[in-house]
Design a protein around this motif. Structure first.
Motif, PDB file in Angstrom:
ATOM      1  N   GLN A 165      13.767  -5.829   7.670  1.00  0.00           N
ATOM      2  CA  GLN A 165      13.579  -4.727   6.735  1.00  0.00           C
ATOM      3  C   GLN A 165      12.095  -4.366   6.613  1.00  0.00           C
ATOM      4  O   GLN A 165      11.236  -5.235   6.574  1.00  0.00           O
ATOM      5  N   LEU A 166      11.823  -3.066   6.531  1.00  0.00           N
ATOM      6  CA  LEU A 166      10.455  -2.605   6.324  1.00  0.00           C
ATOM      7  C   LEU A 166      10.045  -2.864   4.882  1.00  0.00           C
ATOM      8  O   LEU A 166      10.843  -2.727   3.951  1.00  0.00           O
ATOM      9  N   SER A 167       8.784  -3.255   4.704  1.00  0.00           N
ATOM     10  CA  SER A 167       8.287  -3.499   3.350  1.00  0.00           C
ATOM     11  C   SER A 167       8.231  -2.191   2.574  1.00  0.00           C
ATOM     12  O   SER A 167       8.106  -1.109   3.143  1.00  0.00           O
ATOM     13  N   ARG A 168       8.332  -2.331   1.254  1.00  0.00           N
ATOM     14  CA  ARG A 168       8.258  -1.181   0.372  1.00  0.00           C
ATOM     15  C   ARG A 168       7.068  -1.347  -0.566  1.00  0.00           C
ATOM     16  O   ARG A 168       6.770  -2.449  -1.019  1.00  0.00           O
ATOM     17  N   GLY A 169       6.410  -0.251  -0.840  1.00  0.00           N
ATOM     18  CA  GLY A 169       5.266  -0.280  -1.740  1.00  0.00           C
ATOM     19  C   GLY A 169       5.698  -0.330  -3.188  1.00  0.00           C
ATOM     20  O   GLY A 169       6.879  -0.442  -3.511  1.00  0.00           O
ATOM     21  N   ARG A 170       4.730  -0.206  -4.067  1.00  0.00           N
ATOM     22  CA  ARG A 170       5.022  -0.252  -5.502  1.00  0.00           C
ATOM     23  C   ARG A 170       5.932   0.890  -5.924  1.00  0.00           C
ATOM     24  O   ARG A 170       6.636   0.799  -6.932  1.00  0.00           O
ATOM     25  N   ASP A 171       5.926   1.993  -5.160  1.00  0.00           N
ATOM     26  CA  ASP A 171       6.771   3.141  -5.500  1.00  0.00           C
ATOM     27  C   ASP A 171       8.179   3.015  -4.940  1.00  0.00           C
ATOM     28  O   ASP A 171       9.010   3.916  -5.111  1.00  0.00           O
ATOM     29  N   GLY A 172       8.450   1.886  -4.247  1.00  0.00           N
ATOM     30  CA  GLY A 172       9.783   1.672  -3.702  1.00  0.00           C
ATOM     31  C   GLY A 172      10.023   2.317  -2.355  1.00  0.00           C
ATOM     32  O   GLY A 172      11.106   2.187  -1.777  1.00  0.00           O
ATOM     33  N   GLN A 173       9.014   3.012  -1.818  1.00  0.00           N
ATOM     34  CA  GLN A 173       9.154   3.686  -0.533  1.00  0.00           C
ATOM     35  C   GLN A 173       8.628   2.806   0.601  1.00  0.00           C
ATOM     36  O   GLN A 173       7.687   2.039   0.415  1.00  0.00           O
ATOM     37  N   GLU A 174       9.257   2.930   1.773  1.00  0.00           N
ATOM     38  CA  GLU A 174       8.769   2.200   2.939  1.00  0.00           C
ATOM     39  C   GLU A 174       7.331   2.619   3.215  1.00  0.00           C
ATOM     40  O   GLU A 174       7.030   3.812   3.270  1.00  0.00           O
ATOM     41  N   ASP A 175       6.452   1.621   3.379  1.00  0.00           N
ATOM     42  CA  ASP A 175       5.029   1.951   3.514  1.00  0.00           C
ATOM     43  C   ASP A 175       4.422   1.589   4.867  1.00  0.00           C
ATOM     44  O   ASP A 175       3.229   1.784   5.086  1.00  0.00           O
ATOM     45  N   GLY A 176       5.231   1.055   5.768  1.00  0.00           N
ATOM     46  CA  GLY A 176       4.709   0.765   7.103  1.00  0.00           C
ATOM     47  C   GLY A 176       3.721  -0.374   7.155  1.00  0.00           C
ATOM     48  O   GLY A 176       2.955  -0.481   8.107  1.00  0.00           O
ATOM     49  N   ALA A 177       3.718  -1.217   6.126  1.00  0.00           N
ATOM     50  CA  ALA A 177       2.770  -2.326   6.124  1.00  0.00           C
ATOM     51  C   ALA A 177       3.289  -3.515   6.910  1.00  0.00           C
ATOM     52  O   ALA A 177       2.563  -4.105   7.713  1.00  0.00           O
ATOM     53  N   LEU A 178       4.552  -3.871   6.701  1.00  0.00           N
ATOM     54  CA  LEU A 178       5.085  -5.114   7.267  1.00  0.00           C
ATOM     55  C   LEU A 178       6.564  -4.969   7.606  1.00  0.00           C
ATOM     56  O   LEU A 178       7.266  -4.132   7.036  1.00  0.00           O
ATOM     57  N   LEU A 179       6.998  -5.819   8.503  1.00  0.00           N
ATOM     58  CA  LEU A 179       8.419  -5.964   8.818  1.00  0.00           C
ATOM     59  C   LEU A 179       8.835  -7.351   8.346  1.00  0.00           C
ATOM     60  O   LEU A 179       8.265  -8.352   8.764  1.00  0.00           O
ATOM     61  N   ILE A 180       9.816  -7.410   7.446  1.00  0.00           N
ATOM     62  CA  ILE A 180      10.197  -8.661   6.793  1.00  0.00           C
ATOM     63  C   ILE A 180      11.437  -9.222   7.466  1.00  0.00           C
ATOM     64  O   ILE A 180      12.410  -8.505   7.722  1.00  0.00           O
ATOM     65  N   ASP A 181      11.424 -10.522   7.739  1.00  0.00           N
ATOM     66  CA  ASP A 181      12.550 -11.153   8.423  1.00  0.00           C
ATOM     67  C   ASP A 181      13.848 -10.967   7.643  1.00  0.00           C
ATOM     68  O   ASP A 181      14.862 -10.524   8.188  1.00  0.00           O
ATOM     69  N   ILE A 182      13.831 -11.316   6.355  1.00  0.00           N
ATOM     70  CA  ILE A 182      15.035 -11.227   5.516  1.00  0.00           C
ATOM     71  C   ILE A 182      14.614 -10.809   4.111  1.00  0.00           C
ATOM     72  O   ILE A 182      13.695 -11.402   3.537  1.00  0.00           O
ATOM     73  N   THR A 183      15.259  -9.804   3.579  1.00  0.00           N
ATOM     74  CA  THR A 183      15.013  -9.424   2.186  1.00  0.00           C
ATOM     75  C   THR A 183      16.301  -9.569   1.392  1.00  0.00           C
ATOM     76  O   THR A 183      17.407  -9.480   1.935  1.00  0.00           O
ATOM     77  N   ALA A 184      16.135  -9.770   0.095  1.00  0.00           N
ATOM     78  CA  ALA A 184      17.270  -9.852  -0.824  1.00  0.00           C
ATOM     79  C   ALA A 184      16.734  -9.725  -2.240  1.00  0.00           C
ATOM     80  O   ALA A 184      15.540  -9.937  -2.483  1.00  0.00           O
ATOM     81  N   ARG A 185      17.610  -9.357  -3.164  1.00  0.00           N
ATOM     82  CA  ARG A 185      17.233  -9.323  -4.574  1.00  0.00           C
ATOM     83  C   ARG A 185      18.300 -10.092  -5.354  1.00  0.00           C
ATOM     84  O   ARG A 185      19.496  -9.825  -5.207  1.00  0.00           O
ATOM     85  N   THR A 186      17.849 -11.045  -6.141  1.00  0.00           N
ATOM     86  CA  THR A 186      18.789 -11.857  -6.912  1.00  0.00           C
ATOM     87  C   THR A 186      19.372 -11.046  -8.071  1.00  0.00           C
ATOM     88  O   THR A 186      18.855  -9.984  -8.425  1.00  0.00           O
ATOM     89  N   ALA A 187      20.439 -11.589  -8.661  1.00  0.00           N
ATOM     90  CA  ALA A 187      21.061 -10.925  -9.808  1.00  0.00           C
ATOM     91  C   ALA A 187      20.083 -10.805 -10.969  1.00  0.00           C
ATOM     92  O   ALA A 187      20.199  -9.894 -11.795  1.00  0.00           O
TER      93      ALA A 187
END
Length: 354
Positions: A284-306
């Motif tokens: 997954q592409l990293s997202r900036g503070r605004d929640g938009q993809e910012d082209g900074a990094l490619l993350i192996d695995i992303t998730a958000r806990t409950a």
């Protein structure tokens, strides 16, 4: 091969140098036999033979073991007074390619005293090596950045005759960002301004544009230099070109097959007895503070806990770590962790040796 023991260090070094110069490789057993023969007699080797051997192996993209590297580093450090400045710079660059921190060589007094005799390319290579290794040597980096402000990128020699190219300045700017040396922000902005001034005549390739985007996001991430990144230094069109190039690079990496290790970490995450508000997803592409993809990094695995915790789970293979006995994170991995943290991710690194 059975006569290797009859060869002296210079002959072995010449052989490896010739193979590397021809852009060829040796079979691993052949390489190890030659290097072992040199190492066994390394105290009789000339400094150039040692540095050329290190350069050759790195250029061939082959690997030495930590003991071989240590023995050659120790010998070169002890002979650094007689070593050529370029040879020392090449050795540090080669060690970084091997993920090995040559601490003794960097601390040898002749290394520092000979920095001034290096050309811009060698100094930029040293800065690149320090950044790759995540080694924040303030004295060396300060010297390099100070010198870089007097180099000429216009394509014509300045009064001192010290000319450099775009790659040199981009490497130095990127090195400062990777090492998070915030005290050198002013120098980075001045070097970027030099690049902007001569932009139409520069042969900027994907690597250079991605480096500049990395510098831009670093400046923004930590609100440095007015919190505008490289805005005002590079035109909006050029900044957009850097961002688009970086985004294209990441999307290309997204399409590549993931490693078996990453897949195993992903499978383990899926088995965790946790509730997710955003399910685990790979590449997954990293997202900036605004929640938009910012082209900074490619993350192996992303998730958000409950509970709302945003996770960046990284499967850290061998290239993320310096060689033993040190074993610390490489510079780009340190940079990645800082960049993810400032974006609100909780970074969970899973080392390959766990």
């Amino acid at each position: 091969a059975n006569k290797v023991h009859l060869a002296n260090p210079q002959e072995i070094s010449n052989t490896l140098w010739a193979v590397a110069t021809m852009r060829q490789k040796l079979r691993t057993p052949q390489l190890q036999q030659l290097v072992d023969a040199l190492v066994s007699n390394v105290q009789q080797a000339a400094p150039q033979a040692i540095s050329n051997t290190l350069w050759a192996v790195a250029t061939m993209r082959q690997q030495l073991n930590p003991m071989q590297l240590l023995r050659m580093e120790q010998a070169l450090a002890s002979k650094s007074e007689e070593a050529a400045p370029q040879g020392l710079a090449n050795a540090v660059w080669a060690c970084a390619k091997q993920r090995y921190l040559p601490q003794q060589l960097l601390l040898a007094p002749p290394f520092g005293s000979k920095l001034a005799a290096n050309q811009p390319q060698e100094l930029a290579n040293i800065a690149w090596a320090l950044a790759q290794l995540g080694h924040r040597d303030e004295q060396i980096v300060s010297f390099v950045t100070e010198q870089a402000q007097h180099w000429d990128i216009s394509g014509t020699s300045n009064d001192s005759g010290v000319a450099c190219n775009a790659q040199t300045l981009c490497n130095i700017c990127r090195s400062v960002a990777v090492l998070d040396l915030q005290q050198h922000v002013g120098v980075v902005l001045r070097l970027a301004a030099s690049l902007s001034r001569y932009w139409p005549g520069l042969s900027l390739v994907t690597e250079h544009l991605c480096q500049l985007h990395q510098v831009h996001t670093w400046l923004q991430d930590f609100q440095l230099g007015g919190n505008h990144g490289l805005q005002g230094v590079l035109t909006e069109q050029r900044l957009h070109e850097c961002q688009e190039t970086r985004m294209a690079q990441l999307k290309e990496q997204q399409s590549e097959s993931v490693t078996r290790f990453q897949k195993s970490v992903y499978a383990a995450v899926q088995q965790l007895p946790m509730q997710w508000s955003e399910q685990p997803a790979m590449e997954q592409l990293s997202r900036g503070r605004d929640g938009q993809e910012d082209g900074a990094l490619l993350i192996d695995i992303t998730a958000r806990t409950a509970e709302g915790v945003l996770l960046a789970i990284e499967a850290d293979g061998p290239h993320h770590f310096r060689q033993q006995p040190d074993g610390a994170f490489m510079g780009p991995t340190q940079y990645r962790n800082r960049a993810l943290a400032v974006r609100g991710y909780t970074v969970v690194g899973v080392p390959w040796f766990a």
